[in-house]
Write an enzyme that holds these catalytic residues in place. Sequence first.
Site, PDB file in Angstrom:
ATOM      1  N   HIS A 110       0.679  -1.306  -0.165  1.00  0.00           N
ATOM      2  CA  HIS A 110      -0.046   0.006  -0.177  1.00  0.00           C
ATOM      3  C   HIS A 110       0.936   1.198   0.125  1.00  0.00           C
ATOM      4  CE1 HIS A 110      -3.602  -2.467   1.717  1.00  0.00           C
ATOM      5  NE2 HIS A 110      -3.097  -2.965   0.748  1.00  0.00           N
TER       6      HIS A 110
ATOM      7  N   HIS B 162      -5.491   1.819  -4.130  1.00  0.00           N
ATOM      8  CA  HIS B 162      -5.453   0.716  -3.125  1.00  0.00           C
ATOM      9  C   HIS B 162      -3.549   0.566  -2.951  1.00  0.00           C
ATOM     10  CE1 HIS B 162      -6.477  -3.566  -1.936  1.00  0.00           C
ATOM     11  NE2 HIS B 162      -5.339  -3.325  -1.509  1.00  0.00           N
TER      12      HIS B 162
HETATM   13  O1  2HA Z   1      -4.904  -6.757   3.745  1.00  0.00           O
HETATM   14  O2  2HA Z   1      -3.421  -5.657   1.022  1.00  0.00           O
HETATM   15  O3  2HA Z   1      -5.515  -6.114  -0.683  1.00  0.00           O
HETATM   16  C1  2HA Z   1      -4.342  -7.479   2.567  1.00  0.00           C
HETATM   17  C2  2HA Z   1      -4.593  -6.713   1.544  1.00  0.00           C
HETATM   18  C3  2HA Z   1      -5.608  -6.798   0.624  1.00  0.00           C
HETATM   19 ZN    ZN Z   2      -4.013  -4.446  -0.420  1.00  0.00          ZN
END
Ligand code: 2HA
Ligand code: ZN
Length: 282
Positions: A142, A211
Amino acid sequence: MKILDTKFVRGFVKMADDGFKQGWHERNGGNLSYRLKPSEVEEIRPRLNDHADWAPIGTSVPGLAGEFFLITGSGKYFRNIAVDPEACLAIIELDDKGENYRIRWGLVEGGRPTSELPAHMMNHEVKKRVTNGRHRVIYHAHTTNIIALTFVLPLKDEIFTRELWESATECPVVFPDGVGVVPWMVPGGREIAVATSRLMEKYDVAIWAHHGMFCSGEDFDLTFGLMHTVEKSAEILLKVLAVTPVKRQTITPENFREVAKGFHISLPERFLYEKKNPGGIE
Ligand code: 2HA
Ligand code: ZN
């Protein structure tokens, strides 16, 4: 050999910890997987267990039949991997159809592999095929700045690639094939896995709008380095855009062609378009 002492487990744990220290893994965010070499499977085979049941992967990856993977667990926190790898990680084996997996080591407090198992497996299947088996690592993080950029730039492969290349001179050398972008989708399922693995046919980087990012590579250093380079470039671009919407000067398409010559790489012309608004994004 003790599983925790193997070079591939130590490399995996270091990479996960490096990613956590970068701030890319809040809570249980992100996941990592590594496709073991046959020699690595043999090295640890006496220490694998065989009491776990087979469970569906959630997609079909016949190109990975019988392969073993080291992979992060669902709901596990990257910040805990270095202190308790046996609770956070698993080694899984795929069946002879590439439809089911079973846990052969790890997750000692229970659990299952990452919720993004379908995306990891489908990316591995594509990358194993298109790189003749060279790629072994799939990494999802992320990454803050890339996520922020997906609110700002049009969600197009050409524009993300061009803007990231333009933000740091070494970028086109590190990812000469460019980056792909997946529009916002529900995470964790087969649909986003299919969209991502399609991009992995031609890129080593797939950005998930709002995301994060997926990167593929041959080993832990190259894959981490790729994620790190793309994310740093996004940080530079955001800093520039926070100051001005129009760059006073930049790296031009002609400059990129010179880089391609100097580094003996080919940079697809579709990323070297002339902009309507020089110094701008489009
Ligand atoms: O929580 O990153 O995309 C795990 C992740 C889902
Ligand atoms: Zn994720």
